[in-house]
Design an enzyme around this catalytic site. Structure first.
Site, short mmCIF file in Angstrom:
data_model
loop_
_atom_site.label_atom_id
_atom_site.label_comp_id
_atom_site.label_asym_id
_atom_site.label_seq_id
_atom_site.Cartn_x
_atom_site.Cartn_y
_atom_site.Cartn_z
N LYS A 13 0.82 -1.21 0.00
CA LYS A 13 0.00 0.00 0.00
C LYS A 13 0.85 1.26 0.00
CE LYS A 13 -2.40 -0.59 3.72
NZ LYS A 13 -1.70 -1.77 4.25
N ARG A 89 -10.51 0.85 8.47
CA ARG A 89 -10.20 -0.54 8.78
C ARG A 89 -11.35 -1.27 9.46
NH1 ARG A 89 -3.83 -0.85 10.62
NH2 ARG A 89 -2.96 0.02 8.71
N ARG A 124 11.57 -4.27 5.44
CA ARG A 124 11.10 -2.89 5.27
C ARG A 124 11.92 -1.90 6.10
NH1 ARG A 124 4.79 -1.92 5.70
NH2 ARG A 124 5.10 -2.63 7.86
N ARG A 157 10.70 -0.45 11.82
CA ARG A 157 9.59 -0.21 12.73
C ARG A 157 9.58 -1.25 13.85
NH1 ARG A 157 4.26 0.98 9.17
NH2 ARG A 157 3.52 -0.59 10.65
N ARG A 168 -0.79 -8.68 13.20
CA ARG A 168 -1.35 -7.61 12.38
C ARG A 168 -2.10 -8.17 11.17
NH1 ARG A 168 3.88 -4.60 11.18
NH2 ARG A 168 2.60 -3.29 9.82
#
Length: 209
Positions: A13, A89, A124, A157, A168
């Site tokens: 995304k 969400r 990431r 993160r 998640r």
């Protein structure tokens, strides 16, 4: 043009949001970025709630997220449209959009299998100040661990670890069916194979828009 990009963590995304933003000159409204920014300046109680949710891979309470989004879309750069990355969400959040007369042109869901999601997230890297996202394999920065535009350090993160990632993904899957059905009834939903190359996914999104 008001666009919603949906997908599990690691579905791409963020990457696709930046590509579409550049092409259409639209601001990106990322809930994860807004929440992290808010957690630095909000009241102590709200800060604790946000950080606890992030650390444990669970959704931040709807009222906190909704208020942040409503405030953000009143900014001058949103007058011609925006891209919502990761919002709504929940059905409550979707209902709140309609109640606030927030019109959406299309909802694009990027679908990726769980094994690939975990592989993507583990590599990431994020530029905290801007929300720009890189990947050590798929989209590395020009200089290792440095943001391309500012040269500032990229971070991993705190919630990008295998245990939290799985949590998640589970949270996303729990809420996505009702959410997708909500927008399908309004003929807004388009679904894309997210296991393709970044370029192919981008082209698919452009074709939809």
């Amino acid at each position: 043009m008001h666009i919603i990009l949906l997908g599990a963590p690691g579905s791409g995304k963020g990457t696709q949001s930046h590509l579409i933003s550049k092409k259409l000159n639209l601001p990106i409204i990322s809930t994860s970025y807004l929440l992290k920014k808010q957690s630095l300046y909000s009241s102590k109680k709200e800060n604790i709630i946000i950080n606890n949710c992030i650390q444990n891979g669970i959704l931040v309470p709807d009222n906190i997220v909704i208020n942040l989004i409503k405030k953000r879309i009143t900014k001058k750069d949103c007058k011609t449209g925006y891209i919502l990355d990761g919002f709504p969400r929940t059905i409550k959040q979707a209902d709140s959009m309609e109640s606030a007369n927030i019109f959406i042109n299309c909802v694009i869901e990027i679908i990726v299998d769980e094994k690939t999601l975990i592989k993507r997230i583990s590599g990431r890297r994020v530029h905290t100040q801007s929300g720009r996202i890189y990947h050590t394999i798929f989209s590395p920065p020009i200089i290792k661990n440095k943001d391309d535009l500012t040269g500032e350090k990229l971070i991993i993160r705190s919630d990008d670890n295998p245990k939290t990632i799985k949590k998640r993904i589970e949270e996303y899957n729990k809420t996505k069916v009702c959410l997708i059905n909500f927008f399908k009834k309004r003929n807004k939903v388009f679904q894309i194979n997210g296991n393709q190359s970044i370029e192919k996914i981008h082209q698919d999104i452009v074709d939809i828009i």
